[in-house]
Design an enzyme around this catalytic site. Structure first.
Site, short mmCIF file in Angstrom:
data_model
loop_
_atom_site.label_atom_id
_atom_site.label_comp_id
_atom_site.label_asym_id
_atom_site.label_seq_id
_atom_site.Cartn_x
_atom_site.Cartn_y
_atom_site.Cartn_z
N SER A 26 0.83 -1.21 0.00
CA SER A 26 0.00 0.00 0.00
C SER A 26 0.87 1.26 0.00
CB SER A 26 -0.90 0.02 1.24
OG SER A 26 -1.83 -1.02 1.18
N ARG A 126 -13.52 -7.10 -10.96
CA ARG A 126 -13.74 -6.52 -9.62
C ARG A 126 -14.57 -5.23 -9.71
NH1 ARG A 126 -8.25 -6.70 -6.38
NH2 ARG A 126 -9.69 -6.15 -4.69
N SER A 171 -13.58 0.90 3.08
CA SER A 171 -12.58 0.64 2.03
C SER A 171 -11.59 1.78 1.93
CB SER A 171 -13.27 0.45 0.68
OG SER A 171 -12.30 0.52 -0.35
N ASP A 319 -6.70 -8.07 4.60
CA ASP A 319 -5.91 -8.89 3.66
C ASP A 319 -5.36 -10.16 4.30
OD1 ASP A 319 -6.33 -7.13 1.59
OD2 ASP A 319 -4.50 -5.99 1.98
N LYS A 346 -12.19 -9.63 -3.40
CA LYS A 346 -10.73 -9.39 -3.45
C LYS A 346 -10.18 -10.04 -4.73
CE LYS A 346 -10.41 -6.97 0.27
NZ LYS A 346 -10.11 -5.53 0.13
N ARG A 350 -12.34 -14.79 -1.63
CA ARG A 350 -11.45 -15.44 -0.64
C ARG A 350 -12.20 -16.32 0.34
NH1 ARG A 350 -6.96 -10.59 0.02
NH2 ARG A 350 -5.77 -11.28 -1.81
C1 S3P Z 1 -5.62 -1.35 0.06
C2 S3P Z 1 -6.84 -1.42 0.66
C3 S3P Z 1 -7.57 -2.68 0.87
C4 S3P Z 1 -6.68 -3.90 0.70
C5 S3P Z 1 -5.77 -3.80 -0.48
C6 S3P Z 1 -4.90 -2.56 -0.39
C7 S3P Z 1 -4.97 -0.04 -0.11
O1 S3P Z 1 -8.62 -2.77 -0.06
O2 S3P Z 1 -7.46 -5.07 0.58
O3 S3P Z 1 -4.94 -4.95 -0.57
O4 S3P Z 1 -3.76 0.01 -0.37
O5 S3P Z 1 -5.67 0.97 0.04
P1 S3P Z 1 -10.07 -2.14 0.26
O6 S3P Z 1 -9.82 -0.74 0.58
O7 S3P Z 1 -10.88 -2.30 -0.96
O8 S3P Z 1 -10.59 -2.96 1.41
#
Ligand code: S3P
Length: 434
Positions: A26, A126, A171, A319, A346, A350
Site C-alpha cells: 500500500s 472486480r 474501504s 488482507d 478481493k 477469498r
Molecule cells: C488497500 C486497501 C484494501 C486492501 C488492499 C490494499 C490499499 O482494499 O485489501 O490490498 O492500499 O488501500 P479495500 O480498501 O478495498 O478494502
C-alpha cells in the site's frame, strides 16, 4: 486463468531465524503516486518490487514521469507537479492491482488527459462503481463496461468539485480515490468511513506537506494545494509478515523474528486476532519511520483456540484472512468470522476459495455470505487451487507446516504481485517448498 507455477510443500518443519519481508504494498503504491505529483525529487527506500507496485510505477513512467530504479528497493522519482502528467500513448495496464486501478481513477479523474485503465482477468471482474459513482458526483467522466468493471475510460475534465461523501463500505481504496480526486477539486472534500481503514494516504499526504484533517471517522482536505518532494522509508509489509506469523505460531519449536514491520494501527488486526487466539507475538523496538510506526516482531509456537473474531478487527486485518483461516484450522475449537463480505471481491472470492481449499485438506469449514465457521482439526494433504490469488497460495504454503502429507498449490505466479522472493525467504526460514 491458470498457469503452470505450482508450489509443492512438504509437511512438517518449523520456522526460525531473523528475516525481513519485502516492503509494504500500500505504501509503495502511494510513494510513486504522490512522488510523481510532487515538486522535486522524492527518494524512496524499501520499495516493494512486486508486480502490483511496479504496475503503478510503469503507469507513471508512461505518463512522462522520470523514475530511476527500483534498485534494491531504492527509487528516485522526479516529480512533475500537480498538472505535469502527460498523455500516455497506450492504455495503462494495471495487471492484477486493485489498488492501482482504484487510486489512479481518483488521481487521474481531474487531469486534462484521455486515459484507459485495463487489468488482468481478475482485476477486470472486480467492482469499480464504488469509485466511479462518487467520482462522478465530483464531476469526473469515467466510463466502465455495463457491469461497472474495467476497462475504465477517463475523459478529460477542467475542474472537479468537492463532495461530502459517506462510504457505503469500509474501504481504504475508495477513501483514497476520493481524497486524491479531492486534490483537484474546487472546495473541501470530506469522506466519512463506517469504520477505520488503513490511513497511509492521509499520513503520506501530510508527509508531502499537504494538510489533511481527520476527526474521528471523517477525513477532510482542500483542493488546489501542492505536494513537496520528500524521502520515504517503506516498512516491511505486515500483510506479507502475516504468513510467517501464522506459520511460526502453528509449528512446534518455531522461534522467528520479523524485522522492521509496519505497525500502523489501522493494519494490526492480524496481531490482535492471533493474540486473542493464544499466539505468542512480542513487539520489540517500536519506533516511527517516516510517519509510520515500525517494530520487530518475535513469534514463537503456541497452541491456539478458536474464537469469534471481533467485527471491529475485520477492516484492520482485511488482507490477512486467508492466513487467519489457516490459524483457525489449527486451533482447538471453532472460529467464527462475520462482517467480512468484502473478502468476496478481493483478488479472488477469498471466502469460497479458502473453504474449497481447506475442505480438500480435510478441515471442517462452512462458508457464510459474510464469513465462515472453521472447526480446528488435522490438516491432511492434497492439491488446492489458489485461483491466481497470491495470498491464498502463501497461506496454504504455511498450512503445510501442520499437514500430514504434502500440499500442492496450483496457479501461484501471482505471488510475485506482493511477495517477490517468497519461496526463497520461506525456505530460509524453514519451509520445505519448491
Ligand atoms: C488497500 C486497501 C484494501 C486492501 C488492499 C490494499 C490499499 O482494499 O485489501 O490490498 O492500499 O488501500 P479495500 O480498501 O478495498 O478494502
Amino acid at each position: 486463468m491458470t498457469n503452470n507455477i505450482k508450489f509443492n510443500v512438504q509437511p512438517g518443519g518449523k520456522l526460525t531465524g531473523i528475516i525481513r519481508v519485502p516492503g509494504d504494498k500500500s505504501i509503495s503504491h502511494r510513494s510513486i503516486m504522490l512522488g510523481s505529483l510532487a515538486e522535486g525529487i522524492t527518494e524512496v527506500e524499501g520499495f516493494l518490487e512486486g508486480d502490483d507496485s511496479l504496475a503503478t510505477l510503469r503507469a507513471f513512467r508512461d505518463m512522462g514521469v522520470e523514475i530511476e530504479g527500483p534498485d534494491q528497493g531504492r527509487v528516485r522519482i522526479h516529480g512533475v507537479g500537480m498538472s505535469g502528467l502527460k498523455q500516455p500513448s497506450a492504455p495503462l495496464d494495471l495487471g492484477n492491482s486493485g489498488t492501482s486501478m482504484r487510486l489512479l481513477s481518483g488521481l487521474l479523474a481531474g487531469q486534462e488527459l484521455d486515459l484507459t485503465l485495463t487489468g488482468d482477468e481478475s482485476l477486470s471482474s472486480r467492482p469499480m462503481r464504488r469509485v466511479t459513482d462518487p467520482l462522478a458526483m465530483m464531476g469526473a467522466s469515467i466510463e466502465s463496461d455495463e457491469n461497472g468493471t474495467a476497462p475504465l475510460h477517463i475523459k478529460p475534465v477542467k475542474q472537479l468539485k468537492a463532495i461530502d461523501y459517506t462510504l457505503p463500505m469500509a474501504s481504504a481504496q475508495v477513501k483514497s480515490s476520493i481524497l486524491l480526486a479531492g486534490l483537484y477539486a474546487d472546495g473541501e472534500t470530506h469522506v466519512t468511513e463506517p469504520a477505520p481503514t488503513r490511513d497511509h494516504t492521509e499520513r503520506m499526504l501530510n508527509g508531502f506537506g499537504y494538510p489533511v484533517e481527520t476527526h474521528g471517522n471523517r477525513i477532510s482536505l482542500k483542493g488546489g494545494g501542492k505536494l513537496k518532494a520528500c524521502t520515504l522509508d517503506v516498512p516491511a509489509d505486515i500483510s506479507s509478515s502475516a504468513f510467517f506469523l501464522v506459520g511460526a505460531t502453528i509449528s512446534p519449536d518455531s522461534d522467528l523474528t520479523l524485522n522492521h514491520v509496519g505497525m500502523n494501527p489501522t493494519r494490526i488486526g492480524v496481531i490482535n486476532i492471533l493474540r486473542d487466539m493464544g499466539a505468542n507475538i512480542e513487539v520489540l523496538n517500536q519506533r516511527t519511520v517516516g510517519g509510520e510506526p515500525v517494530a520487530d516482531l518475535r513469534v514463537r509456537y503456541s497452541p491456539l483456540k478458536g474464537i469469534q473474531i471481533p467485527e471491529d478487527q475485520v477492516p484492520l486485518a482485511i488482507d490477512e484472512f486467508p492466513a487467519i483461516f489457516i490459524a483457525a484450522a489449527c486451533a482447538e475449537g471453532e472460529t467464527t468470522l462475520t462482517g467480512a463480505e468484502e473478502l468476496r471481491v478481493k483478488e479472488s472470492d477469498r471466502i469460497q476459495v479458502m473453504v474449497d481449499g481447506l475442505k480438500i485438506v480435510g478441515i471442517d469449514i462452512e462458508g457464510t455470505p459474510d464469513g465462515a465457521i472453521i472447526k480446528g482439526g488435522q490438516i491432511g494433504g492434497g492439491t488446492v487451487d489458489s485461483h491466481g490469488d497470491h495470498r491464498i497460495a502463501m497461506s496454504f504454503a504455511m498450512a503445510s507446516l501442520r499437514a500430514s502429507s504434502p500440499i500442492i498449490i496450483n496457479d501461484c505466479a501471482n505471488v510475485d504481485t506482493s511477495f517477490p522472493g517468497f519461496v526463497e525467504l520461506a525456505t530460509k526460514a524453514g519451509l520445505s517448498i519448491t
